[in-house]
Design a protein around this motif. Sequence first.
Motif, mmCIF file in Angstrom:
data_model
loop_
_atom_site.group_PDB
_atom_site.id
_atom_site.type_symbol
_atom_site.label_atom_id
_atom_site.label_comp_id
_atom_site.label_asym_id
_atom_site.label_seq_id
_atom_site.Cartn_x
_atom_site.Cartn_y
_atom_site.Cartn_z
ATOM 1 N N THR A 42 36.138 36.386 48.509
ATOM 2 C CA THR A 42 36.065 37.131 47.244
ATOM 3 C C THR A 42 37.411 37.119 46.525
ATOM 4 O OG1 THR A 42 36.606 39.215 48.368
ATOM 5 C CG2 THR A 42 34.265 38.642 48.123
ATOM 6 N N GLU A 185 32.666 35.986 39.714
ATOM 7 C CA GLU A 185 32.677 37.156 40.605
ATOM 8 C C GLU A 185 33.820 37.099 41.613
ATOM 9 O OE1 GLU A 185 30.575 33.871 42.681
ATOM 10 O OE2 GLU A 185 30.564 34.708 40.642
ATOM 11 N N SER A 202 37.804 39.868 39.245
ATOM 12 C CA SER A 202 36.364 39.636 39.236
ATOM 13 C C SER A 202 35.789 40.125 37.916
ATOM 14 C CB SER A 202 35.713 40.366 40.408
ATOM 15 O OG SER A 202 34.317 40.223 40.385
#
Length: 613
Positions: A42, A185, A202
């Motif tokens: 992430t 994202e 993000s």
Amino acid sequence: MTDIIQLLPDAVANQIAAGEVIQRPASVIKELVENSIDSGATKIQITIKDAGRTLIQVTDNGKGMSPSDARMAFERHATSKISSADDLFSIKTMGFRGEALASIVSVADVELSTKQEQDEIGTFIHIAGSELKKQEVISCVDGTTLKIKNLFFNVPARRKFLKSNSTELKHILNEFHRVALANPEIAFSIYNNDSLIHDLPSANNRKRIVNLFGNNMNQSLIPIESETSLVKISGFVGQPKFAKRTFGEQFFFVNNRYMKHFFFNKAVMQGYEKILPKEMFPSYFIFLEVDPNSIDINIHPTKTEIKFENESSIWQLLHAAVREGLGKFNVVPSIDFDQEGNFEMPATGYQGDLKNPSIETNPNFNPFEQQTTTIRSKGFSDQRERDSLDNWESLYKFDREPEFEMPNEQSVQSTIFEQEAEEPVEQGRNIILLKNKYILTPVKSGLMVIDQRRAHIRILFEAFKNIVTSGNNSCQQLLFPQTIEVNSSDAALLESVLEDLNRVGFDVRSFGQTTYIVNGIPGMLSDMNIQKVFEEVLEDLKTKEVNFEGKSREKLAISLAKAAAINYGQAISEDEAGQLIDNLFACETPNYTPSGKTVLEIIQLDEIEKKLK
């Protein structure tokens, strides 16, 4: 006879594969970042030095690898993504063939640090030129860090043909844009020589585009959307007024994978038909979602060319989606016949009853009658006008000589041939401005035709070149400094020419990552739109390899001259045209532009006489 065919050593085979997969530092970043995305990361951080020559480091917070997986990852065709040929037609991940890491370690010095969340310790592996140097346990954070040092250290020919740092950095940022746009994202950051270029949180698609290309992009974006059983289309196209002369902000993605597709690009361009000049290119960021079984992404080593099963149908849907998006936002002129409500007429301020206007007519009027007393009495109440009508013959009598007189043949010849040099006639110079594009003036042997924009380019080029050579630049300070905001790729390009820009008379200073302050400009550009000059200079530099060695300043002088020169269709006065001619013939090479295009042409008298026979 002895056998001559033998198997290649693995190291050599991997170097050959690297020639296809790893073309430059940007290729390494693409492969490593895609692996990080597949690991479920992430947050991904990229660090480069010397545009990737010295160091490329990619760090992610993905799921990491076990010690055995870490070692197997560097073997050729070792992959966790596919197990049979059928899997090739349902790929949903980025990397899948197992060639990237094997190719990279064959041409670089590679260090890997990785750790899984459930493990207490991680794994460190050092491989150089496909040779394992070290494998040991270490203490590290969850995720994976790969350091690629001294790319192509054992292939000098490949390293020699790498371009300048500015060019390689531009390619790196292009690859970074493609990956970052496809995965909004995921948080990304990228550093070059310890300087932060991008820090992207993000976000959604629109915010990611704006973060990458600047706030000015936000007002340009027009959303498009279409969903059918074949494909789901979403994304944004740019308004025509923000179109540019070069490619660079055109992106297609299929199932979150960047692709190049000439056929689909044509569908978008035809959507702008008749509302955009042919030499201009709009921005677009278009995302396609299709069934993975209906595409083949394994037809090219870099996986940027993709084959579609229903290509023609998708073309039609894409074209319609672009036209619909432009129409909804009133970019395509249209009339809405379904508008509700009544049209209201503006108030006139008159309080009485409105009456239809009335006119008077004379049914007995005959224009061929000599006596028109009725018209005279009603149409000419002023004595001066009646006198003018009675003395209409005087309009055709000249009390003075006419302003333009047709010269006889002898005077023409004496005027044309009195000059010895092939230059415009100075005595009573006659100049004709044609279509705001050409300057026509008589010369000794005929008629000279000058392209006004090309002439101005030649004049400005020699002026900039002389400034660079002599070092005598005249910088005119601006009363109000102007801010120029560019995207990261343009910022890297601008940084590479900043010193030369200041040398020719600009006063430009960096003001953040992608923002620059213009405090002064060359005196010859005092009347120019500074924002437009910088945009056109950057667009022109994008079309050529910017290797600022040798003739770098000459290239910059050409770009500046093109950006600052008058455009076709721009009207100039006869005095300005005369000054342009004088300045042109003061140049060293007045006949051609710096790029070799013809500036002027002389139509000989013999040719004119043949045409008029």
